[in-house]
Scaffold this active site. Structure first.
Site, PDB file in Angstrom:
ATOM      1  N   TYR A  71       0.853  -1.190   0.000  1.00  0.00           N
ATOM      2  CA  TYR A  71       0.000   0.000   0.000  1.00  0.00           C
ATOM      3  C   TYR A  71       0.893   1.246   0.000  1.00  0.00           C
ATOM      4  O   TYR A  71       2.112   1.149  -0.055  1.00  0.00           O
ATOM      5  CB  TYR A  71      -0.995  -0.066   1.166  1.00  0.00           C
ATOM      6  CG  TYR A  71      -1.923  -1.261   1.009  1.00  0.00           C
ATOM      7  CD1 TYR A  71      -2.798  -1.326  -0.085  1.00  0.00           C
ATOM      8  CD2 TYR A  71      -1.885  -2.342   1.882  1.00  0.00           C
ATOM      9  CE1 TYR A  71      -3.625  -2.437  -0.281  1.00  0.00           C
ATOM     10  CE2 TYR A  71      -2.705  -3.452   1.697  1.00  0.00           C
ATOM     11  CZ  TYR A  71      -3.570  -3.487   0.606  1.00  0.00           C
ATOM     12  OH  TYR A  71      -4.376  -4.589   0.412  1.00  0.00           O
ATOM     13  N   ARG A 125       3.195  -0.982  11.040  1.00  0.00           N
ATOM     14  CA  ARG A 125       3.321  -2.298  10.382  1.00  0.00           C
ATOM     15  C   ARG A 125       4.129  -2.132   9.109  1.00  0.00           C
ATOM     16  O   ARG A 125       3.831  -1.263   8.288  1.00  0.00           O
ATOM     17  CB  ARG A 125       1.950  -2.902  10.060  1.00  0.00           C
ATOM     18  CG  ARG A 125       2.079  -4.183   9.221  1.00  0.00           C
ATOM     19  CD  ARG A 125       0.796  -4.978   9.114  1.00  0.00           C
ATOM     20  NE  ARG A 125       0.613  -5.827  10.298  1.00  0.00           N
ATOM     21  CZ  ARG A 125      -0.187  -6.902  10.336  1.00  0.00           C
ATOM     22  NH1 ARG A 125      -0.886  -7.260   9.268  1.00  0.00           N
ATOM     23  NH2 ARG A 125      -0.309  -7.629  11.425  1.00  0.00           N
TER      24      ARG A 125
HETATM   25  C1  FNR Z   1      -5.713  -9.526   6.292  1.00  0.00           C
HETATM   26  N1  FNR Z   1      -4.484  -8.887   6.504  1.00  0.00           N
HETATM   27  C2  FNR Z   1      -4.440  -7.534   6.702  1.00  0.00           C
HETATM   28  N2  FNR Z   1      -3.263  -6.928   7.072  1.00  0.00           N
HETATM   29  C3  FNR Z   1      -3.234  -5.628   7.386  1.00  0.00           C
HETATM   30  O1  FNR Z   1      -2.174  -5.111   7.726  1.00  0.00           O
HETATM   31  N3  FNR Z   1      -4.378  -4.873   7.320  1.00  0.00           N
HETATM   32  C4  FNR Z   1      -5.576  -5.383   6.948  1.00  0.00           C
HETATM   33  O2  FNR Z   1      -6.596  -4.709   6.968  1.00  0.00           O
HETATM   34  C5  FNR Z   1      -5.608  -6.755   6.572  1.00  0.00           C
HETATM   35  N4  FNR Z   1      -6.761  -7.361   6.141  1.00  0.00           N
HETATM   36  C6  FNR Z   1      -6.863  -8.727   6.105  1.00  0.00           C
HETATM   37  C7  FNR Z   1      -8.108  -9.343   5.932  1.00  0.00           C
HETATM   38  C8  FNR Z   1      -8.224 -10.735   6.000  1.00  0.00           C
HETATM   39  C9  FNR Z   1      -9.572 -11.362   5.850  1.00  0.00           C
HETATM   40  C10 FNR Z   1      -7.068 -11.520   6.202  1.00  0.00           C
HETATM   41  C11 FNR Z   1      -7.155 -13.026   6.309  1.00  0.00           C
HETATM   42  C12 FNR Z   1      -5.839 -10.924   6.316  1.00  0.00           C
HETATM   43  C13 FNR Z   1      -3.304  -9.706   6.862  1.00  0.00           C
HETATM   44  C14 FNR Z   1      -3.404 -10.160   8.324  1.00  0.00           C
HETATM   45  O3  FNR Z   1      -3.445  -9.054   9.197  1.00  0.00           O
HETATM   46  C15 FNR Z   1      -2.228 -11.072   8.711  1.00  0.00           C
HETATM   47  O4  FNR Z   1      -1.054 -10.325   8.632  1.00  0.00           O
HETATM   48  C16 FNR Z   1      -2.130 -12.310   7.831  1.00  0.00           C
HETATM   49  O5  FNR Z   1      -3.392 -12.932   7.710  1.00  0.00           O
HETATM   50  C17 FNR Z   1      -1.128 -13.324   8.389  1.00  0.00           C
HETATM   51  O6  FNR Z   1      -1.471 -13.708   9.685  1.00  0.00           O
HETATM   52  P1  FNR Z   1      -2.240 -15.114   9.995  1.00  0.00           P
HETATM   53  O7  FNR Z   1      -3.576 -15.022   9.361  1.00  0.00           O
HETATM   54  O8  FNR Z   1      -1.383 -16.197   9.419  1.00  0.00           O
HETATM   55  O9  FNR Z   1      -2.330 -15.147  11.493  1.00  0.00           O
END
Ligand code: FNR
Length: 366
Positions: free
Chosen positions: A186, A234
């Site tokens: 982004y 982040r």
């Molecule tokens: C995300 N991810 C994400 N990351 C972030 O920085 N901002 C966001 O708004 C989102 N949106 C988002 C929506 C959905 C439905 C998913 C599954 C993922 C990424 C998320 O925060 C995370 O970094 C990753 O999913 C990896 O972690 P897990 O799922 O393996 O615990």
């Protein structure tokens, strides 16, 4: 004594009651395409607070309308947006969790449809908008990409102002932690990475120039965020594009200290997202932990570090903290599968006395 998953984390004067954070996750669930929170957001965030998370981070929330990924994204560009979130932050706090919000601008990845609608570009005549980015190259969509405009210096200054104003609204909404989203391809990451930044002014080229915008944004947020409350950033720890001029973990470690100097307290280390091929070869348990660990081991400041990615069990999250591999275990999809992951973790680790269930659920846990 060794810290574990249920040792509170103190950042400035905020005490996060345990080391489990709900990762920010877009819900694409705004009903009127106006950025306003709905009952879905309230229940989604509220139930994870009930479920024992120490910190509940609201999804990528746009600092200006152009910064939304999809027309259904949450926004925080006015007081009306703050008011729509106020009951949610109050409820999260009433459950003993800390409410956080991720402040975001989608840059060239803005104006597309929701993942379940194909993530296709949405053009202005379909309710989309012109997107802005550091350089001309659009995201390589298969179809016609949205109009991409290279940001002028005024545009850049406006974005910094938007983050500052959004942080003020977030504070009014009752959030305790503000997280700047500089990951996943982004806008702010687009400035950081040479893959998407070919500017020849003071926002492109050298490390110092590419990191200028995220530093300015962090400073702007810190200016309005109270001294006693923490700011997170982040980042993508790497673009996963070894051999190409790209963003790397070494640059991440250096940036973490710079951001600390700008007022950030914790760096939340994710990865990838800058281009379609910017992803790890393998995704499994702790798949991004080595990146967080690298940043933590090489930091020259007291900046705290969070890890996210493939954390799905209590033991795993506990081991990350006990072994001092990261200060915060950030959980995404497992918290979608199990909103009560925090309570289940406490049960499994025999720590319910340190992470209590709500009294209403007492008979289910004891
Ligand atoms: C995300 N991810 C994400 N990351 C972030 O920085 N901002 C966001 O708004 C989102 N949106 C988002 C929506 C959905 C439905 C998913 C599954 C993922 C990424 C998320 O925060 C995370 O970094 C990753 O999913 C990896 O972690 P897990 O799922 O393996 O615990």
């Amino acid at each position: 004594m060794t810290d574990d998953l249920f040792t509170p984390l103190e950042l400035r004067e905020t005490e996060i009651p345990n080391r489990l954070m709900v990762s920010p996750m877009c819900q694409y669930s705004v009903e009127e395409r106006d950025g306003l929170a709905t009952p879905w957001h309230h229940v989604h965030l509220g139930s994870r607070a009930v479920g024992g998370a120490g910190l509940v981070m609201a999804e990528a929330t746009a600092v200006e309308p152009r910064g939304r990924i999809t027309p259904e994204d949450l926004g925080i560009w006015s007081e009306e947006h703050a008011e729509a979130l106020a009951d949610t932050t109050a409820f999260v706090e009433s459950q003993g969790a800390v409410p956080g919000i991720q402040l975001a601008h989608a840059g060239r990845k803005a104006s597309k449809s929701r993942p379940w609608e194909g993530s296709e570009p949405v053009h202005p005549d379909e309710g989309g908008w012109e997107v802005v980015a550091p350089s001309e190259k659009p995201w390589p969509y298969e179809g016609e990409p949205p109009e991409t405009r290279v940001m002028t210096k005024e545009d850049i200054a406006d974005v910094v102002d938007s983050f500052r104003t959004a942080a003020e609204h977030a504070l009014d909404a009752g959030f305790e932690v503000a997280e700047v989203h500089a990951a996943h391809g982004y806008l702010l990451h687009e400035f950081l990475s040479p893959v998407t930044n070919d500017r020849d002014d003071e926002y492109g080229g050298s490390f110092e120039n590419r990191t200028r915008l995220v530093r300015e944004v962090t400073e702007a947020v810190r200016e309005v965020w109270p001294e006693e409350k923490p700011v997170f950033v982040r980042i993508s720890g790497t673009d996963w594009l070894e051999g190409r001029d790209s963003w790397t973990v070494e640059q991440s470690a250096r940036l973490a200290d710079d951001l600390y100097e700008c007022g950030a307290d914790l760096i939340d280390v994710s990865s990838g997202g800058i281009s379609p091929d910017s992803s790890p070869d393998w995704v499994g348990p702790n798949y991004q932990l080595a990146l967080a660990e690298h940043v933590r081991e090489n930091r020259q400041t007291d900046v705290a570090v969070g890890t996210v990615g493939g954390i799905t069990t209590a033991e795993q999250a506990d081991a990350i903290v006990r072994n001092e591999r990261a200060d915060l275990a950030i959980v995404g999809r497992e918290f979608l599968r199990d909103p009560y992951f925090g309570l289940h973790a406490a049960q499994e680790l025999d720590a319910l006395d340190r992470n209590e269930e709500p009294i209403q659920y007492h008979r289910a846990f004891r």
